[in-house]
Design a protein around this motif. Structure first.
Motif, PDB file in Angstrom:
ATOM      1  N   GLU A  16       0.825  -1.212   0.000  1.00 38.56           N
ATOM      2  CA  GLU A  16       0.000   0.000   0.000  1.00 38.56           C
ATOM      3  C   GLU A  16       0.854   1.254   0.000  1.00 38.56           C
ATOM      4  O   GLU A  16       0.542   2.238  -0.688  1.00 38.56           O
ATOM      5  N   ASN A  17       1.944   1.226   0.748  1.00 38.64           N
ATOM      6  CA  ASN A  17       2.770   2.434   0.885  1.00 38.64           C
ATOM      7  C   ASN A  17       3.737   2.651  -0.263  1.00 38.64           C
ATOM      8  O   ASN A  17       4.439   3.671  -0.280  1.00 38.64           O
ATOM      9  N   ILE A  18       3.783   1.731  -1.214  1.00 39.71           N
ATOM     10  CA  ILE A  18       4.529   2.030  -2.440  1.00 39.71           C
ATOM     11  C   ILE A  18       3.954   3.282  -3.086  1.00 39.71           C
ATOM     12  O   ILE A  18       4.682   4.101  -3.643  1.00 39.71           O
ATOM     13  N   VAL A  19       2.650   3.444  -2.980  1.00 39.68           N
ATOM     14  CA  VAL A  19       1.990   4.637  -3.521  1.00 39.68           C
ATOM     15  C   VAL A  19       2.264   5.841  -2.629  1.00 39.68           C
ATOM     16  O   VAL A  19       2.845   6.845  -3.064  1.00 39.68           O
ATOM     17  N   ASP A  20       1.866   5.748  -1.365  1.00 36.41           N
ATOM     18  CA  ASP A  20       1.944   6.905  -0.467  1.00 36.41           C
ATOM     19  C   ASP A  20       3.362   7.396  -0.227  1.00 36.41           C
ATOM     20  O   ASP A  20       3.594   8.613  -0.121  1.00 36.41           O
ATOM     21  N   ALA A  21       4.298   6.452  -0.096  1.00 37.36           N
ATOM     22  CA  ALA A  21       5.647   6.810   0.358  1.00 37.36           C
ATOM     23  C   ALA A  21       6.672   6.922  -0.764  1.00 37.36           C
ATOM     24  O   ALA A  21       7.797   7.369  -0.509  1.00 37.36           O
ATOM     25  N   VAL A  22       6.297   6.521  -1.978  1.00 37.19           N
ATOM     26  CA  VAL A  22       7.293   6.553  -3.051  1.00 37.19           C
ATOM     27  C   VAL A  22       6.738   7.198  -4.318  1.00 37.19           C
ATOM     28  O   VAL A  22       7.185   8.266  -4.735  1.00 37.19           O
ATOM     29  N   LEU A  66      -0.845   4.031 -11.700  1.00 37.67           N
ATOM     30  CA  LEU A  66       0.489   3.910 -12.283  1.00 37.67           C
ATOM     31  C   LEU A  66       1.298   2.838 -11.546  1.00 37.67           C
ATOM     32  O   LEU A  66       2.012   2.042 -12.166  1.00 37.67           O
ATOM     33  N   THR A  67       1.176   2.836 -10.228  1.00 37.46           N
ATOM     34  CA  THR A  67       1.916   1.859  -9.413  1.00 37.46           C
ATOM     35  C   THR A  67       1.513   0.432  -9.751  1.00 37.46           C
ATOM     36  O   THR A  67       2.361  -0.464  -9.853  1.00 37.46           O
ATOM     37  N   ALA A  68       0.218   0.199  -9.928  1.00 34.77           N
ATOM     38  CA  ALA A  68      -0.248  -1.141 -10.284  1.00 34.77           C
ATOM     39  C   ALA A  68       0.385  -1.590 -11.591  1.00 34.77           C
ATOM     40  O   ALA A  68       0.856  -2.736 -11.708  1.00 34.77           O
ATOM     41  N   GLY A  69       0.414  -0.703 -12.587  1.00 35.09           N
ATOM     42  CA  GLY A  69       1.041  -1.051 -13.860  1.00 35.09           C
ATOM     43  C   GLY A  69       2.519  -1.340 -13.712  1.00 35.09           C
ATOM     44  O   GLY A  69       3.048  -2.306 -14.307  1.00 35.09           O
ATOM     45  N   LEU A  70       3.204  -0.537 -12.910  1.00 40.32           N
ATOM     46  CA  LEU A  70       4.635  -0.758 -12.685  1.00 40.32           C
ATOM     47  C   LEU A  70       4.891  -2.055 -11.919  1.00 40.32           C
ATOM     48  O   LEU A  70       5.887  -2.747 -12.168  1.00 40.32           O
ATOM     49  N   LEU A  71       4.008  -2.399 -10.989  1.00 41.78           N
ATOM     50  CA  LEU A  71       4.158  -3.657 -10.248  1.00 41.78           C
ATOM     51  C   LEU A  71       3.992  -4.857 -11.173  1.00 41.78           C
ATOM     52  O   LEU A  71       4.712  -5.867 -11.035  1.00 41.78           O
ATOM     53  N   ILE A  72       3.080  -4.772 -12.106  1.00 39.35           N
ATOM     54  CA  ILE A  72       2.911  -5.864 -13.068  1.00 39.35           C
ATOM     55  C   ILE A  72       4.177  -6.016 -13.901  1.00 39.35           C
ATOM     56  O   ILE A  72       4.659  -7.128 -14.142  1.00 39.35           O
ATOM     57  N   THR A 120       8.270  -8.534  -1.702  1.00 39.53           N
ATOM     58  CA  THR A 120       7.504  -7.301  -1.846  1.00 39.53           C
ATOM     59  C   THR A 120       8.424  -6.089  -1.839  1.00 39.53           C
ATOM     60  O   THR A 120       8.218  -5.127  -2.594  1.00 39.53           O
ATOM     61  N   SER A 121       9.451  -6.113  -1.002  1.00 44.06           N
ATOM     62  CA  SER A 121      10.417  -5.010  -0.981  1.00 44.06           C
ATOM     63  C   SER A 121      11.177  -4.930  -2.299  1.00 44.06           C
ATOM     64  O   SER A 121      11.464  -3.831  -2.789  1.00 44.06           O
ATOM     65  N   ARG A 122      11.497  -6.068  -2.884  1.00 45.21           N
ATOM     66  CA  ARG A 122      12.165  -6.076  -4.194  1.00 45.21           C
ATOM     67  C   ARG A 122      11.264  -5.437  -5.246  1.00 45.21           C
ATOM     68  O   ARG A 122      11.723  -4.652  -6.077  1.00 45.21           O
ATOM     69  N   LEU A 123       9.988  -5.786  -5.218  1.00 42.58           N
ATOM     70  CA  LEU A 123       9.040  -5.181  -6.152  1.00 42.58           C
ATOM     71  C   LEU A 123       8.960  -3.674  -5.936  1.00 42.58           C
ATOM     72  O   LEU A 123       8.912  -2.890  -6.888  1.00 42.58           O
ATOM     73  N   MET A 124       8.960  -3.257  -4.660  1.00 36.96           N
ATOM     74  CA  MET A 124       8.874  -1.838  -4.337  1.00 36.96           C
ATOM     75  C   MET A 124      10.066  -1.079  -4.905  1.00 36.96           C
ATOM     76  O   MET A 124       9.911  -0.003  -5.509  1.00 36.96           O
ATOM     77  N   PHE A 125      11.267  -1.610  -4.735  1.00 36.70           N
ATOM     78  CA  PHE A 125      12.455  -0.932  -5.253  1.00 36.70           C
ATOM     79  C   PHE A 125      12.468  -0.917  -6.777  1.00 36.70           C
ATOM     80  O   PHE A 125      12.896   0.067  -7.397  1.00 36.70           O
ATOM     81  N   ALA A 126      12.005  -1.991  -7.402  1.00 36.30           N
ATOM     82  CA  ALA A 126      11.942  -2.019  -8.862  1.00 36.30           C
ATOM     83  C   ALA A 126      10.980  -0.959  -9.380  1.00 36.30           C
ATOM     84  O   ALA A 126      11.269  -0.245 -10.347  1.00 36.30           O
ATOM     85  N   VAL A 127       9.821  -0.856  -8.729  1.00 32.34           N
ATOM     86  CA  VAL A 127       8.827   0.147  -9.126  1.00 32.34           C
ATOM     87  C   VAL A 127       9.367   1.552  -8.933  1.00 32.34           C
ATOM     88  O   VAL A 127       9.244   2.415  -9.821  1.00 32.34           O
ATOM     89  N   SER A 128       9.967   1.822  -7.772  1.00 33.33           N
ATOM     90  CA  SER A 128      10.447   3.172  -7.490  1.00 33.33           C
ATOM     91  C   SER A 128      11.575   3.569  -8.444  1.00 33.33           C
ATOM     92  O   SER A 128      11.604   4.696  -8.945  1.00 33.33           O
ATOM     93  N   THR A 129      12.501   2.651  -8.724  1.00 35.55           N
ATOM     94  CA  THR A 129      13.594   2.962  -9.648  1.00 35.55           C
ATOM     95  C   THR A 129      13.071   3.206 -11.049  1.00 35.55           C
ATOM     96  O   THR A 129      13.486   4.151 -11.733  1.00 35.55           O
TER      97      THR A 129
END
Length: 325
Positions: A151-157, A213-219, A294-303
């Motif tokens: 959830e916080n991939i959106v709010d925090a990144v 946008l985050t959902a698309g990047l996570l996919i 999940t953290s790996r996905l978060m870093f991939a999305v943010s980068t």
């Protein structure tokens, strides 16, 4: 838009040092301002109508104040020297991002679980969620951590970077103020249903585009890491809108599909049970490694999003657009 290197440098700074406790953080100041304003509002009115009107003032005062103060600071520093303003811009944007802090919070729970320290894992999870954690088993601890990180991939990144791209540090800080307001007063309970309605609605609006946008990047990240990208897409289409939040279901369902797990279910808040719609399918039992994934996905999305931001700025520059500090 601001120069591409400022966004990249701000993200890199967060990845490197996160939010050291010895550096004053703007969100702490925002929180104190919200608490002080709430006290003054409640001292002046306690009617539903009065609180609802005051609730409209909170975002204007807090988010507007954050935007104005940071803008004036940057103008002053730019007048002294442009490079001083650029450095401040990087640092201010970095304070709105919490990629490292999000990873570290999840990793703390993960390490407790790997040591078979359930009491420690429950305490660590309790620091980042609002639900009661004292009774949770390992699978539920993992679920709570994965849901929070997702959830916080959106709010925090993604959202802070999205608004930094559009309006630099002032708009990113204004977004963070809106998000802080939602976390403090945006509850649909008796105490905040009237005072917090505007803050909650504004937070929903602010995160609408970034969540999708985050959902698309996570996919895309799921495909990159050879997780189940097809299931991730399918779960977003099927489950995202079942979440009580108009935005949180998008990253949570994307992560659930990518990992082949089911999120959602029953939570307890201050002794009161609450059911949240299921996200994903329980193809296997959850385990501590899902936190790391999940953290790996978060870093991939943010980068990836930082690269997108840089590309957007460069394209605007090539087309003759003006990049603002």
């Amino acid at each position: 838009m601001i120069p591409a290197w400022i966004i990249a440098a701000a993200y890199a700074l967060d990845r490197l040092i996160g939010d050291p406790r010895w550096i004053p953080h703007p969100v702490i100041g925002m929180g104190k301002a919200i608490t002080a304003l709430e006290k003054r509002i409640r001292a002046r009115t306690n009617t539903d109508k009065g609180l609802k009107r005051a609730g409209m003032l909170l975002p204007l005062l807090v988010a507007g104040g954050a935007f104005t103060a940071s803008w004036l600071l940057l103008v002053l520093l730019y007048w002294i020297h442009p490079w001083l303003a650029a450095a401040a811009h990087v640092m201010l944007i970095a304070t709105t991002i919490a990629a490292k802090g999000l990873r570290d919070a999840g990793r703390e729970v993960y390490l407790h679980l790997k040591r078979r320290d359930l009491p420690g894992a429950r305490r660590s999870l309790g620091m980042i969620v609002g639900r009661d954690t004292g009774h949770l088993g390992e699978a539920e601890i993992v679920r709570g951590t994965v849901e929070t990180v997702a959830e916080n991939i959106v709010d925090a990144v993604v959202s802070p970077l999205f608004y930094a791209l559009i309006g630099g540090a002032p708009l990113a800080l204004a977004y963070r103020a809106v998000n802080t307001l939602d976390s403090m007063v945006g509850y649909k309970n008796e105490k905040y249903i009237h005072l917090g309605w505007a803050s909650a609605r504004l937070d929903d609006i602010a995160n609408f585009v970034p969540a999708r946008l985050t959902a698309g990047l996570l996919i895309g990240a799921a495909w990159l890491f050879r997780m189940d990208a097809a299931s991730s897409l399918r779960m977003v289409r099927r489950d995202a809108r079942l979440h009580p939040s108009p935005n949180s279901g998008f990253p949570e369902s994307a992560v659930a599909g990518a990992l082949g797990i089911r999120l959602g279910g029953e939570n307890v808040y201050h002794g009161v049970r609450s059911f949240r719609a299921y996200m994903g399918e329980p193809l296997r039992e959850m385990n501590a490694e899902d936190i790391t994934k999940t953290s790996r996905l978060m870093f991939a999305v943010s980068t990836t999003f930082v690269i997108w931001c840089a590309a957007a700025v460069i394209l605007v520059g090539l087309s003759g657009g003006r990049m603002l500090w």
